[in-house]
Design a protein around this motif. Structure first.
Motif, PDB file in Angstrom:
ATOM      1  N   GLY A  12       0.842  -1.188   0.000  1.00  0.00           N
ATOM      2  CA  GLY A  12       0.000   0.000   0.000  1.00  0.00           C
ATOM      3  C   GLY A  12       0.870   1.228   0.000  1.00  0.00           C
ATOM      4  N   THR A  13       0.241   2.361  -0.229  1.00  0.00           N
ATOM      5  CA  THR A  13       0.994   3.606  -0.311  1.00  0.00           C
ATOM      6  C   THR A  13       0.885   4.400   0.988  1.00  0.00           C
ATOM      7  OG1 THR A  13      -0.860   4.911  -1.141  1.00  0.00           O
ATOM      8  CG2 THR A  13       0.471   3.720  -2.788  1.00  0.00           C
ATOM      9  N   ALA A  14       1.829   5.296   1.155  1.00  0.00           N
ATOM     10  CA  ALA A  14       1.786   6.204   2.304  1.00  0.00           C
ATOM     11  C   ALA A  14       0.532   7.071   2.227  1.00  0.00           C
ATOM     12  CB  ALA A  14       3.041   7.067   2.337  1.00  0.00           C
ATOM     13  N   GLU A  15       0.149   7.482   1.023  1.00  0.00           N
ATOM     14  CA  GLU A  15      -1.033   8.323   0.858  1.00  0.00           C
ATOM     15  C   GLU A  15      -2.291   7.614   1.330  1.00  0.00           C
ATOM     16  OE1 GLU A  15       1.308   7.810  -1.542  1.00  0.00           O
ATOM     17  OE2 GLU A  15       2.236   9.802  -1.454  1.00  0.00           O
ATOM     18  N   GLU A  16      -2.405   6.305   1.055  1.00  0.00           N
ATOM     19  CA  GLU A  16      -3.568   5.542   1.539  1.00  0.00           C
ATOM     20  C   GLU A  16      -3.586   5.508   3.064  1.00  0.00           C
ATOM     21  OE1 GLU A  16      -3.943   2.426  -2.208  1.00  0.00           O
ATOM     22  OE2 GLU A  16      -2.614   1.958  -0.530  1.00  0.00           O
ATOM     23  N   MET A  17      -2.420   5.289   3.658  1.00  0.00           N
ATOM     24  CA  MET A  17      -2.315   5.270   5.115  1.00  0.00           C
ATOM     25  C   MET A  17      -2.681   6.636   5.683  1.00  0.00           C
ATOM     26  SD  MET A  17       0.969   4.660   7.608  1.00  0.00           S
ATOM     27  CE  MET A  17       1.847   5.935   6.766  1.00  0.00           C
ATOM     28  N   HIS A  18      -2.162   7.698   5.093  1.00  0.00           N
ATOM     29  CA  HIS A  18      -2.452   9.054   5.568  1.00  0.00           C
ATOM     30  C   HIS A  18      -3.952   9.332   5.524  1.00  0.00           C
ATOM     31  CE1 HIS A  18       1.845  10.373   4.145  1.00  0.00           C
ATOM     32  NE2 HIS A  18       1.865   9.462   5.111  1.00  0.00           N
ATOM     33  N   ALA A  19      -4.591   8.941   4.422  1.00  0.00           N
ATOM     34  CA  ALA A  19      -6.036   9.173   4.264  1.00  0.00           C
ATOM     35  C   ALA A  19      -6.830   8.415   5.321  1.00  0.00           C
ATOM     36  CB  ALA A  19      -6.479   8.766   2.855  1.00  0.00           C
ATOM     37  N   GLU A  20      -6.414   7.204   5.636  1.00  0.00           N
ATOM     38  CA  GLU A  20      -7.120   6.427   6.656  1.00  0.00           C
ATOM     39  C   GLU A  20      -6.953   7.049   8.036  1.00  0.00           C
ATOM     40  OE1 GLU A  20      -9.365   4.321   6.098  1.00  0.00           O
ATOM     41  OE2 GLU A  20      -8.943   3.823   4.015  1.00  0.00           O
ATOM     42  N   LEU A  21      -5.771   7.582   8.329  1.00  0.00           N
ATOM     43  CA  LEU A  21      -5.579   8.252   9.613  1.00  0.00           C
ATOM     44  C   LEU A  21      -6.446   9.507   9.693  1.00  0.00           C
ATOM     45  CD1 LEU A  21      -4.247   8.383  12.360  1.00  0.00           C
ATOM     46  CD2 LEU A  21      -2.277   9.483  11.289  1.00  0.00           C
ATOM     47  N   ALA A  22      -6.561  10.227   8.587  1.00  0.00           N
ATOM     48  CA  ALA A  22      -7.449  11.397   8.552  1.00  0.00           C
ATOM     49  C   ALA A  22      -8.891  10.965   8.819  1.00  0.00           C
ATOM     50  CB  ALA A  22      -7.331  12.106   7.213  1.00  0.00           C
ATOM     51  N   ASP A  23      -9.309   9.828   8.248  1.00  0.00           N
ATOM     52  CA  ASP A  23     -10.653   9.310   8.515  1.00  0.00           C
ATOM     53  C   ASP A  23     -10.864   9.045  10.001  1.00  0.00           C
ATOM     54  OD1 ASP A  23     -11.555   9.382   5.886  1.00  0.00           O
ATOM     55  OD2 ASP A  23     -11.191   7.242   5.518  1.00  0.00           O
ATOM     56  N   VAL A  24      -9.842   8.506  10.671  1.00  0.00           N
ATOM     57  CA  VAL A  24      -9.941   8.227  12.111  1.00  0.00           C
ATOM     58  C   VAL A  24     -10.188   9.527  12.874  1.00  0.00           C
ATOM     59  CG1 VAL A  24      -8.670   7.456  14.164  1.00  0.00           C
ATOM     60  CG2 VAL A  24      -8.540   6.121  12.051  1.00  0.00           C
ATOM     61  N   VAL A  25      -9.404  10.546  12.578  1.00  0.00           N
ATOM     62  CA  VAL A  25      -9.516  11.820  13.303  1.00  0.00           C
ATOM     63  C   VAL A  25     -10.874  12.471  13.032  1.00  0.00           C
ATOM     64  CG1 VAL A  25      -8.550  14.141  13.533  1.00  0.00           C
ATOM     65  CG2 VAL A  25      -7.027  12.153  13.360  1.00  0.00           C
ATOM     66  N   ILE A  26     -11.274  12.514  11.772  1.00  0.00           N
ATOM     67  CA  ILE A  26     -12.558  13.120  11.421  1.00  0.00           C
ATOM     68  C   ILE A  26     -13.705  12.362  12.085  1.00  0.00           C
ATOM     69  CG2 ILE A  26     -14.179  13.529   9.517  1.00  0.00           C
ATOM     70  CD1 ILE A  26     -11.615  14.063   7.772  1.00  0.00           C
ATOM     71  N   THR A  27     -13.671  11.032  12.018  1.00  0.00           N
ATOM     72  CA  THR A  27     -14.735  10.226  12.610  1.00  0.00           C
ATOM     73  C   THR A  27     -14.772  10.392  14.121  1.00  0.00           C
ATOM     74  OG1 THR A  27     -14.559   8.665  10.774  1.00  0.00           O
ATOM     75  CG2 THR A  27     -15.730   7.894  12.721  1.00  0.00           C
ATOM     76  N   ALA A  28     -13.606  10.547  14.752  1.00  0.00           N
ATOM     77  CA  ALA A  28     -13.568  10.807  16.200  1.00  0.00           C
ATOM     78  C   ALA A  28     -14.267  12.120  16.523  1.00  0.00           C
ATOM     79  CB  ALA A  28     -12.125  10.814  16.708  1.00  0.00           C
ATOM     80  N   PHE A  29     -14.035  13.134  15.714  1.00  0.00           N
ATOM     81  CA  PHE A  29     -14.693  14.419  15.957  1.00  0.00           C
ATOM     82  C   PHE A  29     -16.199  14.340  15.714  1.00  0.00           C
ATOM     83  CE2 PHE A  29     -10.612  16.301  16.538  1.00  0.00           C
ATOM     84  CZ  PHE A  29     -10.852  17.465  17.260  1.00  0.00           C
ATOM     85  N   VAL A  30     -16.629  13.566  14.716  1.00  0.00           N
ATOM     86  CA  VAL A  30     -18.065  13.397  14.481  1.00  0.00           C
ATOM     87  C   VAL A  30     -18.685  12.605  15.637  1.00  0.00           C
ATOM     88  CG1 VAL A  30     -19.854  12.512  12.929  1.00  0.00           C
ATOM     89  CG2 VAL A  30     -17.808  13.594  11.976  1.00  0.00           C
ATOM     90  N   ALA A  31     -17.987  11.594  16.132  1.00  0.00           N
ATOM     91  CA  ALA A  31     -18.487  10.842  17.295  1.00  0.00           C
ATOM     92  C   ALA A  31     -18.633  11.775  18.493  1.00  0.00           C
ATOM     93  CB  ALA A  31     -17.548   9.683  17.625  1.00  0.00           C
ATOM     94  N   ALA A  32     -17.652  12.629  18.717  1.00  0.00           N
ATOM     95  CA  ALA A  32     -17.722  13.591  19.822  1.00  0.00           C
ATOM     96  C   ALA A  32     -18.913  14.524  19.641  1.00  0.00           C
ATOM     97  CB  ALA A  32     -16.416  14.382  19.923  1.00  0.00           C
ATOM     98  N   GLU A  33     -19.136  14.971  18.419  1.00  0.00           N
ATOM     99  CA  GLU A  33     -20.289  15.843  18.128  1.00  0.00           C
ATOM    100  C   GLU A  33     -21.587  15.134  18.492  1.00  0.00           C
ATOM    101  OE1 GLU A  33     -22.629  19.018  16.739  1.00  0.00           O
ATOM    102  OE2 GLU A  33     -20.493  18.964  17.191  1.00  0.00           O
ATOM    103  N   GLU A  34     -21.718  13.883  18.084  1.00  0.00           N
ATOM    104  CA  GLU A  34     -22.938  13.116  18.366  1.00  0.00           C
ATOM    105  C   GLU A  34     -23.099  12.834  19.862  1.00  0.00           C
ATOM    106  OE1 GLU A  34     -25.293  12.720  16.332  1.00  0.00           O
ATOM    107  OE2 GLU A  34     -24.562  12.282  14.319  1.00  0.00           O
ATOM    108  N   LEU A  35     -21.981  12.727  20.581  1.00  0.00           N
ATOM    109  CA  LEU A  35     -22.017  12.450  22.020  1.00  0.00           C
ATOM    110  C   LEU A  35     -22.082  13.720  22.872  1.00  0.00           C
ATOM    111  CD1 LEU A  35     -19.382   9.601  22.013  1.00  0.00           C
ATOM    112  CD2 LEU A  35     -21.756   9.356  22.773  1.00  0.00           C
ATOM    113  N   GLY A  36     -21.976  14.884  22.227  1.00  0.00           N
ATOM    114  CA  GLY A  36     -22.008  16.138  22.964  1.00  0.00           C
ATOM    115  C   GLY A  36     -20.730  16.415  23.741  1.00  0.00           C
TER     116      GLY A  36
END
Length: 105
Positions: free
Chosen positions: A59-83
Motif C-alpha cells: 500500500g501507499t503512504a497516501e492511503e495510510m495518511h487518508a485512513e488516519l485522517a478518517d480516524v480523526v474526522i470520525t472521532a470528531f463526528v463521534a464527539a459531536e454526536e455524544l455532545g
C-alpha cells in the motif's frame, strides 16, 4: 463546499448535519459513530500494515495518511454526536500526558 479543515469541530457539525439530512437519524448517531470509529481504526491499521510491508499486498503512504485522517474526522463526528467538546478534552488530556514520566534511553 468551502470548509475550514483547521476547525475540526465545525467540520464534524457539518458532517453530522449531512448524515442527519440524508437518512441517518440523530437518534442513535452516537452508536453509529462509535462503531464507525472502530471501523476506521481498523482500516488505518490495515493501511499501515500494507505500507510497512507487513501485509500480503502493498500500500501507499497516501492511503495510510487518508485512513488516519478518517480516524480523526470520525472521532470528531463521534464527539459531536455524544455532545463532547473534544477540543477541551484533548487539551485537558494533553496536560495529563505531558506530566507523565518518560523512559530514560
Amino acid at each position: 463546499m468551502d470548509i475550514d479543515t483547521g476547525n475540526l469541530r465545525e467540520l464534524a457539525r457539518v458532517i453530522a448535519s449531512h448524515l442527519h439530512a440524508n437518512g441517518f437519524p440523530a437518534e442513535g448517531g452516537a452508536n453509529r459513530q462509535v462503531l464507525a470509529l472502530a471501523e476506521e481504526c481498523g482500516e488505518f491499521v490495515g493501511a499501515y500494515r500494507r505500507w510497512s510491508g507487513q501485509a500480503r499486498r502493498s500500500g501507499t503512504a497516501e492511503e495510510m495518511h487518508a485512513e488516519l485522517a478518517d480516524v480523526v474526522i470520525t472521532a470528531f463526528v463521534a464527539a459531536e454526536e455524544l455532545g463532547i467538546d473534544l477540543d477541551k478534552v484533548i487539551t485537558d488530556k494533553a496536560g495529563v500526558v505531558l506530566t507523565r514520566g518518560w523512559r530514560t534511553p
